[in-house]
Design a protein around this motif. Structure first.
Motif, PDB file in Angstrom:
ATOM      1  N   VAL A 119       0.844  -1.191   0.000  1.00 37.52           N
ATOM      2  CA  VAL A 119       0.000   0.000   0.000  1.00 37.52           C
ATOM      3  C   VAL A 119       0.882   1.245   0.000  1.00 37.52           C
ATOM      4  O   VAL A 119       1.926   1.271   0.653  1.00 37.52           O
ATOM      5  CB  VAL A 119      -0.897   0.001   1.264  1.00 37.52           C
ATOM      6  N   LEU A 120       0.481   2.275  -0.755  1.00 34.50           N
ATOM      7  CA  LEU A 120       1.154   3.571  -0.696  1.00 34.50           C
ATOM      8  C   LEU A 120       0.376   4.467   0.251  1.00 34.50           C
ATOM      9  O   LEU A 120      -0.817   4.730   0.047  1.00 34.50           O
ATOM     10  CB  LEU A 120       1.234   4.207  -2.086  1.00 34.50           C
ATOM     11  N   LEU A 121       1.042   4.939   1.278  1.00 32.36           N
ATOM     12  CA  LEU A 121       0.416   5.721   2.333  1.00 32.36           C
ATOM     13  C   LEU A 121       1.018   7.122   2.359  1.00 32.36           C
ATOM     14  O   LEU A 121       2.209   7.284   2.610  1.00 32.36           O
ATOM     15  CB  LEU A 121       0.627   5.029   3.678  1.00 32.36           C
ATOM     16  N   THR A 235       3.555  -1.795 -15.205  1.00 27.21           N
ATOM     17  CA  THR A 235       2.430  -2.482 -15.827  1.00 27.21           C
ATOM     18  C   THR A 235       1.119  -1.779 -15.500  1.00 27.21           C
ATOM     19  O   THR A 235       1.049  -0.931 -14.607  1.00 27.21           O
ATOM     20  CB  THR A 235       2.340  -3.945 -15.350  1.00 27.21           C
ATOM     21  N   ASP A 236       0.083  -2.133 -16.250  1.00 27.16           N
ATOM     22  CA  ASP A 236      -1.245  -1.564 -16.037  1.00 27.16           C
ATOM     23  C   ASP A 236      -1.708  -1.751 -14.597  1.00 27.16           C
ATOM     24  O   ASP A 236      -1.453  -2.792 -13.989  1.00 27.16           O
ATOM     25  CB  ASP A 236      -2.257  -2.229 -16.974  1.00 27.16           C
ATOM     26  N   GLU A 237      -2.386  -0.746 -14.079  1.00 30.45           N
ATOM     27  CA  GLU A 237      -3.025  -0.736 -12.771  1.00 30.45           C
ATOM     28  C   GLU A 237      -2.040  -0.584 -11.610  1.00 30.45           C
ATOM     29  O   GLU A 237      -2.457  -0.513 -10.451  1.00 30.45           O
ATOM     30  CB  GLU A 237      -3.904  -1.976 -12.554  1.00 30.45           C
ATOM     31  N   GLN A 238      -0.745  -0.523 -11.899  1.00 35.21           N
ATOM     32  CA  GLN A 238       0.207  -0.291 -10.818  1.00 35.21           C
ATOM     33  C   GLN A 238       0.132   1.157 -10.338  1.00 35.21           C
ATOM     34  O   GLN A 238      -0.188   2.072 -11.105  1.00 35.21           O
ATOM     35  CB  GLN A 238       1.634  -0.601 -11.266  1.00 35.21           C
ATOM     36  N   GLN A 239       0.431   1.352  -9.057  1.00 35.32           N
ATOM     37  CA  GLN A 239       0.610   2.686  -8.511  1.00 35.32           C
ATOM     38  C   GLN A 239       2.068   3.081  -8.753  1.00 35.32           C
ATOM     39  O   GLN A 239       2.981   2.382  -8.325  1.00 35.32           O
ATOM     40  CB  GLN A 239       0.305   2.691  -7.012  1.00 35.32           C
ATOM     41  N   VAL A 240       2.268   4.200  -9.453  1.00 36.46           N
ATOM     42  CA  VAL A 240       3.608   4.628  -9.842  1.00 36.46           C
ATOM     43  C   VAL A 240       3.964   5.918  -9.108  1.00 36.46           C
ATOM     44  O   VAL A 240       3.121   6.802  -8.928  1.00 36.46           O
ATOM     45  CB  VAL A 240       3.687   4.836 -11.366  1.00 36.46           C
ATOM     46  N   GLY A 323       9.365   4.533  -8.386  1.00 36.66           N
ATOM     47  CA  GLY A 323       8.876   3.254  -7.871  1.00 36.66           C
ATOM     48  C   GLY A 323       7.552   2.890  -8.501  1.00 36.66           C
ATOM     49  O   GLY A 323       6.876   3.719  -9.114  1.00 36.66           O
ATOM     50  N   ALA A 324       7.171   1.629  -8.345  1.00 33.77           N
ATOM     51  CA  ALA A 324       5.884   1.136  -8.835  1.00 33.77           C
ATOM     52  C   ALA A 324       5.483  -0.067  -7.993  1.00 33.77           C
ATOM     53  O   ALA A 324       6.302  -0.956  -7.747  1.00 33.77           O
ATOM     54  CB  ALA A 324       5.973   0.745 -10.313  1.00 33.77           C
ATOM     55  N   VAL A 325       4.231  -0.073  -7.536  1.00 34.59           N
ATOM     56  CA  VAL A 325       3.736  -1.189  -6.736  1.00 34.59           C
ATOM     57  C   VAL A 325       2.405  -1.654  -7.302  1.00 34.59           C
ATOM     58  O   VAL A 325       1.639  -0.868  -7.862  1.00 34.59           O
ATOM     59  CB  VAL A 325       3.565  -0.809  -5.249  1.00 34.59           C
ATOM     60  N   ASP A 326       2.124  -2.927  -7.149  1.00 34.54           N
ATOM     61  CA  ASP A 326       0.843  -3.473  -7.586  1.00 34.54           C
ATOM     62  C   ASP A 326      -0.273  -2.895  -6.734  1.00 34.54           C
ATOM     63  O   ASP A 326      -0.133  -2.766  -5.519  1.00 34.54           O
ATOM     64  CB  ASP A 326       0.830  -4.995  -7.474  1.00 34.54           C
ATOM     65  N   SER A 327      -1.383  -2.545  -7.385  1.00 34.63           N
ATOM     66  CA  SER A 327      -2.536  -2.067  -6.638  1.00 34.63           C
ATOM     67  C   SER A 327      -3.154  -3.221  -5.876  1.00 34.63           C
ATOM     68  O   SER A 327      -3.156  -4.362  -6.339  1.00 34.63           O
ATOM     69  CB  SER A 327      -3.575  -1.459  -7.586  1.00 34.63           C
ATOM     70  N   THR A 328      -3.677  -2.920  -4.687  1.00 34.85           N
ATOM     71  CA  THR A 328      -4.297  -3.954  -3.882  1.00 34.85           C
ATOM     72  C   THR A 328      -5.584  -4.421  -4.541  1.00 34.85           C
ATOM     73  O   THR A 328      -6.492  -3.624  -4.743  1.00 34.85           O
ATOM     74  CB  THR A 328      -4.599  -3.442  -2.469  1.00 34.85           C
TER      75      THR A 328
END
Length: 368
Positions: A119-121, A235-240, A323-328
């Motif tokens: 999660v990005l907080l 990738t698609d739907e990632q939070q960047v 950075g990039a993280v997968d969305s929950t």
């Protein structure tokens, strides 16, 4: 960069989102996370939380009853490597929620570890009371929050379902921090040019963008990796998480830049319509750690005659991908009987049936 949709909703615990406003926390709920004496001690009313940060925590409620008020504390301090967390940082965290139903009883409700998506907080969007145990801690720390459950009568008056009994517990493991002035590493291998704007290698801070004179802008989207990172592809739907600077091709003037706002990184979800199409298309597939120049035609930006003071025509952006993280993902619904289709397939079938019916109706009316 102007979002094309409403402000991004952080995929965070519903508990912390609901409590992130100062006004929503009654004053008598606000209990210090530490009991001050000659040394700092954890509030003994907190449940026992053990295990390695980076792995799902083990939570023990034995012998303890829900306190019925908001308390919090640092269950484990990070290693101390790198800068300490600041009150305006963006944190990448893992999040686990429990319902503390009674003395010695607790039930896990959700876990980002199990979902495989951190999660990005945004600490700047949290109240001082909530972020106080995160600020000045090193990355790798684990913080425990306890929130009192909602009053049943209050929920009824607001037309909401009857809440579960007990308190709510949220465990936050800090994996990474993004802060003002963050830059990408790596060496710049090209300045651009060849009919496109140039960006000289002047370090990794705010870039300088020079538009070529007497040159028409390209009609299609162009991307140039000024610095190619070595991280995973976006990738698609990632939070960047990015730094960026944007200029108009027509006059070369900078119209927006995170560097002019103190270097605070910007976040958005790829492919979700939260930014202009040129960003969604141009950044997809680029590697984390890259500095990318995007030359975006009007149809993928704000148009030739952009409304509400938005920049017009072809736009040029230099974007640093921090950075990039997968969305929950949303919780999976119970599968039910084995011969039942999941909701997604059922929805597709319903849409297909509806389309077939519409097509039949059109044929009856003589339409193509």
């Amino acid at each position: 960069m102007r979002r094309r949709a409403a402000a991004l909703a952080v995929p965070f615990s519903a508990v912390l989102l609901a409590m992130s406003s100062c006004a929503s926390i009654p004053e008598d709920w606000k209990t210090p996370a530490f009991l001050r004496s000659d040394s700092d001690q954890m509030d003994t009313r907190l449940p026992s939380v053990t295990g390695k940060v980076g792995e799902a925590p083990k939570v023990d409620f034995e012998g303890k009853a829900p306190p019925g008020e908001q308390i919090s504390g640092v269950a484990k301090k990070g290693s101390g490597e790198g800068a300490l967390i600041r009150n305006d940082d963006l944190l990448q965290v893992q999040m686990v929620d429990y319902q503390w139903t009674g003395k010695g009883k607790g039930e896990q409700k959700q876990s980002s570890y199990e979902r495989g998506a951190p999660v990005l907080l945004n600490l700047e969007e949290m109240s001082d009371d909530l972020r106080k145990n995160l600020v000045n801690q090193p990355v790798g720390s684990r913080v425990v929050f306890v929130f009192p459950g909602q009053d049943p009568e209050e929920a009824k008056a607001m037309g909401q379902p009857s809440p579960e009994p007990g308190d709510q517990v949220s465990i936050v493991d800090v994996e990474k921090r993004y802060g003002k002035g963050d830059i990408v590493d790596g060496e710049q291998t090209t300045d651009g040019g060849d009919g496109l704007p140039t960006v000289p290698d002047a370090g990794h801070g705010k870039p300088e963008i020079t538009i070529p004179e007497d040159t028409d802008p390209p009609k299609k989207l162009k991307t140039v990796d000024l610095i190619e990172g070595d991280g995973p592809e976006v990738t698609d739907e990632q939070q960047v998480v990015v730094q960026y600077t944007g200029a108009q091709w027509s006059d070369g003037k900078i119209f927006d830049s995170t560097w002019d706002k103190g270097g605070k990184p910007f976040t958005f979800a790829v492919g979700q319509g939260q930014v202009i199409k040129g960003w969604d298309q141009g950044l997809k597939g680029k590697k984390v750690g890259s500095r990318v120049m995007l030359v975006i035609p009007p149809d993928l930006a704000y148009g030739k005659d952009a409304p509400n003071g938005a920049p017009k025509g072809t736009l040029v952006f230099v974007v640093d991908i921090l950075g990039a993280v997968d969305s929950t993902p949303p919780p999976q619904a119970d599968a039910g009987d084995g011969d039942k289709k999941d909701d997604k397939d059922a929805k597709k079938d319903d849409e297909k049936d509806s389309k077939n019916k519409d097509d039949e109706g059109k044929k009856d009316d003589g339409d193509k």
